[in-house]
Write an enzyme that holds these catalytic residues in place. Structure first.
Site, PDB file in Angstrom:
ATOM      1  N   CYS A 335       0.832  -1.199   0.000  1.00 32.72           N
ATOM      2  CA  CYS A 335       0.000   0.000   0.000  1.00 32.72           C
ATOM      3  C   CYS A 335       0.873   1.257   0.000  1.00 32.72           C
ATOM      4  O   CYS A 335       1.550   1.535  -0.979  1.00 32.72           O
ATOM      5  CB  CYS A 335      -0.979  -0.040   1.168  1.00 32.72           C
ATOM      6  SG  CYS A 335      -2.400   1.058   0.943  1.00 32.72           S
ATOM      7  N   HIS A 432      -3.578  -5.473   1.342  1.00 27.38           N
ATOM      8  CA  HIS A 432      -3.312  -5.798   2.743  1.00 27.38           C
ATOM      9  C   HIS A 432      -3.796  -7.212   3.029  1.00 27.38           C
ATOM     10  O   HIS A 432      -4.773  -7.681   2.441  1.00 27.38           O
ATOM     11  CB  HIS A 432      -4.073  -4.839   3.665  1.00 27.38           C
ATOM     12  CG  HIS A 432      -3.561  -3.439   3.656  1.00 27.38           C
ATOM     13  ND1 HIS A 432      -2.359  -3.089   4.206  1.00 27.38           N
ATOM     14  CD2 HIS A 432      -4.106  -2.293   3.154  1.00 27.38           C
ATOM     15  CE1 HIS A 432      -2.178  -1.782   4.067  1.00 27.38           C
ATOM     16  NE2 HIS A 432      -3.223  -1.278   3.429  1.00 27.38           N
TER      17      HIS A 432
END
Length: 490
Positions: A335, A432
């Site tokens: 991310c 994630h």
């Protein structure tokens, strides 16, 4: 409002006294008795967040508690989530969606307007539950903030729920913390207290028995249990970054280093790696160099990508990463960590910081990121480049493009995600939770140490720990009395 659904609220004598863990254990304990149990936390502050089935985000602790209950996480379980972006400001998420960014002073003024939303979420959940297990935030006796409180007694009085105090004896001063909390509360709030729990006890509980009499004489409160230290707590996702100070896993063999960014987010991504017996996962504290013998460096998520790029350089970690690559190491970004690996990060709308800010990335991937568009919040699955299945969630604002994105690290929902450098030693993606996928994790680790085989089944381990936690609480709490205090019928 008059409560009709049985409920019990855990409030602490301070922060990090173990409320989240006890709530998760009680959720699993009562769920195993055939009750529909739902967790609730009116207000949470954490950059460790989870995506919900209804397309929102809540604190990771409430997602774990939902799992303990055997239900999918929902936005109503944590209707107000504060995600710190600076020392004095945070993003305010209400019922799963971003409402605004606010300074601490601005949020204090905003809080009273959020209580109706908090109660709306609570009563919506309570209408379908047999029992609500509620977690407070910080200390029950933050009397300087009481006028606008929605997290502890402000909520408890508005929702008409009984409160159990939780005190951490491992910190020391536990008698004073219980008696002092009681003394600071006004009479109406003291009347809401139904007892207290001593948490994280080490040694002989008989030595604490005189203290129970002292607390009773000062407060009138009964002890509802002395809970011994639960070592397996480390195998469950932590709620906030305070738990990361100087942390490393005990494994030997493969060494993975994760720099602890100033606004690190979703760091529970790394729990499955830390749980592997042949992996040493080091969370590198600010001011410390990245280890020269690391096999892999992972740049984690962050709530403030540009600010944490500056932080990486201030620690000298950018130099350490370049040296790591020269030694033949590998780098992976998740991310915000993926965004940092590119050539630049631009924030034209001021999504995470000052408007029109632009920062040079580390330049290890030929991609660029622009913070724009709606926030992506979704659970999603796909495969890696070898066709190995992965599953997790996306939670980001940025859009990343560039030549290296033509070599995607993953395919998610049929679309390419992430990028890989031309030499294959630097990669990044937006997913994630990808390390919870056992086959993917095994392949990643085997790539670092050829010939490695085996590994744990991570999700099964988490459920096994929750079961052991429920057994632990069943043995050391007066569970039947807690049930009666919550309003459950015998």
């Amino acid at each position: 409002m008059t409560r009709t659904t049985p409920a019990l609220m855990l409030q602490g004598t301070g922060s990090d006294v173990g409320k989240s863990l006890l709530a998760a254990g009680l959720c699993r304990l009562f769920a195993r008795r055939g009750l529909k149990v739902l967790p609730f936390k009116p207000q949470n502050m954490s950059n460790n967040a989870a995506v919900t089935a209804d397309g929102g985000e809540i604190g990771r602790a409430q997602a774990l508690q939902a799992r303990a209950c055997g239900v999918a996480p929902r936005s109503d379980m944590n209707p107000v989530l504060l995600k710190p972006q600076s020392e004095t400001g945070a993003q305010v998420v209400v019922q799963g969606k971003v409402l605004a960014s606010a300074t601490a002073r601005d949020y204090y003024a905003l809080k009273p307007t959020l209580l109706p939303k908090v109660l709306e979420s609570f009563h919506r959940l309570a209408a379908e539950a047999d029992l609500m297990v509620i977690e407070g935030a910080g200390s029950a006796a933050e009397v300087n903030l009481r006028a606008a409180d929605i997290a502890n007694m402000g909520f408890a009085e508005a929702a008409d729920v009984p409160v159990v105090l939780v005190a951490d004896i491992d910190r020391g001063g536990v008698i004073a913390s219980v008696v002092g909390t009681h003394a600071l509360l006004p009479e109406s709030e003291r009347a809401r207290l139904v007892g207290y729990v001593i948490n994280r006890f080490r040694g002989d509980p008989a030595l604490f028995l005189p203290a129970i009499d002292i607390i009773k004489a000062r407060t009138g409160l009964d002890c509802l249990g002395i809970v011994p230290w639960f070592p397996d707590a480390a195998r469950l996702p932590a709620e906030d970054a305070a738990s990361l100070s100087g942390s490393s896993s005990a494994g030997e063999g493969i060494r993975i280093a994760v720099p602890r960014l100033s606004r690190i987010a979703n760091f529970d991504d790394f729990d499955p790696l830390a749980a592997e017996e042949d992996v040493r996962l080091d969370m590198i504290a600010p001011g410390q160099p990245l280890p020269g013998d690391a096999d892999l460096v992972i740049l984690p998520g962050s709530k403030s990508t540009i600010a944490d790029l500056d932080f990486v350089r201030a620690q000298g970690w950018d130099i350490d990463i370049m040296a790591h690559l020269r030694r033949g190491g590998r780098v992976l970004g998740i991310c915000a960590g993926y965004q940092m690996l590119g050539k630049s990060v631009a924030d034209p709308l001021g999504v995470e910081g000052p408007k029109d800010s632009v920062a040079a990335g580390l330049g290890l991937l030929d991609v660029e990121t622009v913070m724009a568009g709606d926030k992506v919040l979704t659970e999603i699955g796909g495969t890696d480049a070898a066709g190995v299945p992965v599953r997790g969630y996306e939670m980001h604002m940025g859009r990343t493009t560039g030549p290296d994105a033509a070599r995607p690290y993953l395919t998610l929902g049929g679309e390419p995600d992430g990028a890989v450098s031309s030499d294959g030693r630097v990669a990044g993606c937006y997913l994630h939770g990808l390390f919870t996928s056992d086959e993917f994790r095994a392949g990643l680790l085997a790539g670092l140490r050829p010939g490695r085989s085996g590994g744990l089944v991570y999700e099964a381990q988490v459920d096994a720990v929750l079961d052991r936690l429920a057994d632990h609480l069943d043995a050391h709490l007066d569970v039947e009395r807690l049930a009666r205090l919550a309003g459950l019928q015998p």
